[in-house]
Scaffold this motif. Structure first.
Motif, PDB file in Angstrom:
ATOM      1  N   ARG A   1       0.967  -1.217   0.029  1.00  0.00           N
ATOM      2  CA  ARG A   1       0.090   0.072  -0.233  1.00  0.00           C
ATOM      3  C   ARG A   1       0.742   1.237  -0.080  1.00  0.00           C
ATOM      4  NH1 ARG A   1      -2.863  -1.256   3.885  1.00  0.00           N
ATOM      5  NH2 ARG A   1      -1.993   0.067   5.641  1.00  0.00           N
ATOM      6  N   VAL A   2       2.091   1.397   0.802  1.00  0.00           N
ATOM      7  CA  VAL A   2       2.870   2.332   0.692  1.00  0.00           C
ATOM      8  C   VAL A   2       3.575   2.583  -0.831  1.00  0.00           C
ATOM      9  CG1 VAL A   2       4.990   3.181   1.659  1.00  0.00           C
ATOM     10  CG2 VAL A   2       3.433   2.113   3.076  1.00  0.00           C
ATOM     11  N   PHE A   3       3.993   1.289  -1.166  1.00  0.00           N
ATOM     12  CA  PHE A   3       4.867   1.482  -2.585  1.00  0.00           C
ATOM     13  C   PHE A   3       3.664   1.217  -3.635  1.00  0.00           C
ATOM     14  CE2 PHE A   3       8.444   0.512   0.109  1.00  0.00           C
ATOM     15  CZ  PHE A   3       9.255   1.278  -0.544  1.00  0.00           C
ATOM     16  N   SER A   4       2.815   2.214  -3.881  1.00  0.00           N
ATOM     17  CA  SER A   4       2.210   2.163  -4.891  1.00  0.00           C
ATOM     18  C   SER A   4       2.909   2.233  -6.423  1.00  0.00           C
ATOM     19  CB  SER A   4       1.002   3.352  -4.868  1.00  0.00           C
ATOM     20  OG  SER A   4       1.802   4.623  -4.999  1.00  0.00           O
ATOM     21  N   PRO A   5       2.574   2.198  -7.629  1.00  0.00           N
ATOM     22  CA  PRO A   5       3.144   2.415  -8.685  1.00  0.00           C
ATOM     23  C   PRO A   5       4.122   3.701  -8.965  1.00  0.00           C
ATOM     24  CG  PRO A   5       1.263   1.177  -9.262  1.00  0.00           C
ATOM     25  CD  PRO A   5       1.042   1.698  -7.695  1.00  0.00           C
ATOM     26  N   ALA A   6       3.134   4.593  -8.516  1.00  0.00           N
ATOM     27  CA  ALA A   6       3.636   6.167  -8.721  1.00  0.00           C
ATOM     28  C   ALA A   6       4.830   6.286  -7.485  1.00  0.00           C
ATOM     29  CB  ALA A   6       2.653   7.025  -8.401  1.00  0.00           C
ATOM     30  N   VAL A   7       4.604   5.925  -6.239  1.00  0.00           N
ATOM     31  CA  VAL A   7       5.551   5.919  -5.261  1.00  0.00           C
ATOM     32  C   VAL A   7       6.969   5.130  -5.675  1.00  0.00           C
ATOM     33  CG1 VAL A   7       6.144   5.584  -2.762  1.00  0.00           C
ATOM     34  CG2 VAL A   7       4.105   6.621  -3.637  1.00  0.00           C
ATOM     35  N   ALA A   8       6.745   3.981  -6.041  1.00  0.00           N
ATOM     36  CA  ALA A   8       7.755   3.093  -6.391  1.00  0.00           C
ATOM     37  C   ALA A   8       8.427   3.663  -7.672  1.00  0.00           C
ATOM     38  CB  ALA A   8       7.262   1.470  -6.746  1.00  0.00           C
ATOM     39  N   LEU A   9       7.915   4.322  -8.426  1.00  0.00           N
ATOM     40  CA  LEU A   9       8.489   4.790  -9.714  1.00  0.00           C
ATOM     41  C   LEU A   9       9.592   6.117  -9.236  1.00  0.00           C
ATOM     42  CD1 LEU A   9       9.188   5.155 -12.485  1.00  0.00           C
ATOM     43  CD2 LEU A   9       7.232   6.749 -12.862  1.00  0.00           C
ATOM     44  N   ILE A  10       8.974   6.947  -8.249  1.00  0.00           N
ATOM     45  CA  ILE A  10       9.523   8.174  -7.727  1.00  0.00           C
ATOM     46  C   ILE A  10      10.779   7.572  -6.946  1.00  0.00           C
ATOM     47  CG2 ILE A  10       9.427   9.762  -6.177  1.00  0.00           C
ATOM     48  CD1 ILE A  10       6.644  10.240  -7.101  1.00  0.00           C
ATOM     49  N   PHE A  11      10.613   6.473  -6.102  1.00  0.00           N
ATOM     50  CA  PHE A  11      11.578   5.843  -5.127  1.00  0.00           C
ATOM     51  C   PHE A  11      12.831   5.525  -5.907  1.00  0.00           C
ATOM     52  CE2 PHE A  11      13.338   2.120  -3.039  1.00  0.00           C
ATOM     53  CZ  PHE A  11      13.639   3.034  -1.754  1.00  0.00           C
ATOM     54  N   GLY A  12      12.404   4.793  -7.063  1.00  0.00           N
ATOM     55  CA  GLY A  12      13.479   4.242  -7.890  1.00  0.00           C
ATOM     56  C   GLY A  12      14.221   5.383  -8.743  1.00  0.00           C
ATOM     57  N   LEU A  13      13.690   6.381  -9.333  1.00  0.00           N
ATOM     58  CA  LEU A  13      14.144   7.528  -9.643  1.00  0.00           C
ATOM     59  C   LEU A  13      14.861   8.246  -8.727  1.00  0.00           C
ATOM     60  CD1 LEU A  13      11.447   8.572 -12.214  1.00  0.00           C
ATOM     61  CD2 LEU A  13      13.453   7.491 -12.959  1.00  0.00           C
ATOM     62  N   LYS A  14      14.499   8.336  -7.440  1.00  0.00           N
ATOM     63  CA  LYS A  14      15.360   9.364  -6.539  1.00  0.00           C
ATOM     64  C   LYS A  14      16.623   8.465  -6.299  1.00  0.00           C
ATOM     65  CE  LYS A  14      13.883   9.298  -2.296  1.00  0.00           C
ATOM     66  NZ  LYS A  14      13.438   9.484  -1.027  1.00  0.00           N
ATOM     67  N   ILE A  15      16.407   7.200  -6.036  1.00  0.00           N
ATOM     68  CA  ILE A  15      17.924   6.706  -5.844  1.00  0.00           C
ATOM     69  C   ILE A  15      18.867   6.727  -6.713  1.00  0.00           C
ATOM     70  CG2 ILE A  15      18.875   4.383  -5.334  1.00  0.00           C
ATOM     71  CD1 ILE A  15      16.487   3.770  -3.673  1.00  0.00           C
ATOM     72  N   VAL A  16      18.393   6.454  -8.208  1.00  0.00           N
ATOM     73  CA  VAL A  16      19.341   6.656  -9.425  1.00  0.00           C
ATOM     74  C   VAL A  16      19.751   8.047  -9.279  1.00  0.00           C
ATOM     75  CG1 VAL A  16      19.336   6.519 -11.840  1.00  0.00           C
ATOM     76  CG2 VAL A  16      18.012   4.732 -10.917  1.00  0.00           C
ATOM     77  N   PHE A  17      19.012   8.997  -9.367  1.00  0.00           N
ATOM     78  CA  PHE A  17      19.397  10.355  -9.350  1.00  0.00           C
ATOM     79  C   PHE A  17      20.422  11.016  -8.418  1.00  0.00           C
ATOM     80  CE2 PHE A  17      15.521  11.581 -11.980  1.00  0.00           C
ATOM     81  CZ  PHE A  17      16.337  11.321 -13.231  1.00  0.00           C
ATOM     82  N   PHE A  18      20.233  10.387  -7.145  1.00  0.00           N
ATOM     83  CA  PHE A  18      20.808  10.434  -6.039  1.00  0.00           C
ATOM     84  C   PHE A  18      22.469  10.027  -6.250  1.00  0.00           C
ATOM     85  CE2 PHE A  18      17.941  11.003  -2.107  1.00  0.00           C
ATOM     86  CZ  PHE A  18      17.910  12.291  -2.283  1.00  0.00           C
TER      87      PHE A  18
END
Length: 249
Positions: free
Chosen positions: A182-199
């Motif tokens: 429920r926390v890792f919805s598709p939008a949140v999971a996408l933002i989370f992955g992009l944030k780690i990559v950009f970091f």
């Protein structure tokens, strides 16, 4: 104008390194050996220490959150809050900063020493070859270090959270995965992955690009390394702010 030129040169050098990283000719036998060596030296010693440190901090934070939520009758929200605060926000940020301190900044210092010793310019044809042979392996090692530390620490924190909430039993696995899902919805999971990559890209590129920038700074008091760190922290702050906006608005 000097501030804008400094940013432009840093972005330009960072883009050049990304293009070299995506070029197949950059991965010859010598470069592959150098890349593997820098990845092992940069990631191996830092991974274990960072994982142990984040595990201990996660134990304390999760325990505090659980006890506080139980005292206020909000225990059903404790696990979700732990996942959002630790896994989504704090651990990726801590992994990026730790990778910068442990891997990228020493690599940038090595590159600056190589340039001072050999006198090559990053913008010359000789400099392009040195970017491929000397800089690219160190940049790849920094990116890999940031990504791996974030991934491993997030997984360990999720395991620790499950054990503290449900103990050594599989009875709560269904409810736990439902909460995490429920926390890792598709939008949140996408933002989370992009944030780690950009970091990872930010902490790998900004200090190294600043060390490669040979533009004169007669009017500035700060060194190129210090300005690179300031730019890195500013970009990390912007990425974190953008991810918060995307997750909660």
């Amino acid at each position: 104008m000097q501030w804008l030129i400094g940013w432009w040169r840093t972005v330009h050098l960072g883009a050049l390194l990304v293009v070299l990283a995506l070029t197949p000719s950059s991965y010859g036998a010598h470069n592959r050996r150098e890349m593997a060596r820098h990845i092992a030296l940069g990631t191996g010693p830092a991974l274990l220490g960072f994982t142990v440190l984040t595990t201990l901090i996660s134990l304390v934070v999760i325990r505090i959150v659980l006890v506080t939520a139980l005292s206020y009758g909000l225990s059903q929200y404790a696990l979700e809050m732990v996942v959002r605060v630790l896994v989504l926000e704090l651990i990726p940020l801590a992994a990026a900063l730790f990778a910068a301190l442990r891997c990228t900044i020493p690599n940038a210092a090595e590159i600056a020493a190589l340039r001072a010793r050999d006198g090559w310019d990053a913008w010359s044809p000789q400099g392009l070859q040195r970017l491929r042979s000397e800089v690219l392996p160190r940049m790849a090692a920094s990116v890999f270090c940031a990504l791996l530390m974030a991934a491993v620490s997030c997984v360990v924190t999720l395991v620790v959270a499950y054990l503290l909430v449900y103990g050594f039993t599989s009875a709560g696995f269904g409810a736990y995965t439902h909460t995490v899902g429920r926390v890792f919805s598709p939008a949140v999971a996408l933002i989370f992955g992009l944030k780690i990559v950009f970091f990872g890209l930010t902490v790998a590129l900004m200090p190294i690009a600043s060390a490669l920038d040979a533009a004169p700074r007669r009017l500035g008091r700060a060194s190129a390394e210090l300005q690179g760190l300031v730019r890195m922290f500013l970009v990390i702050l912007l990425i974190e702010a953008a991810s918060l906006v995307g997750n909660y608005y």
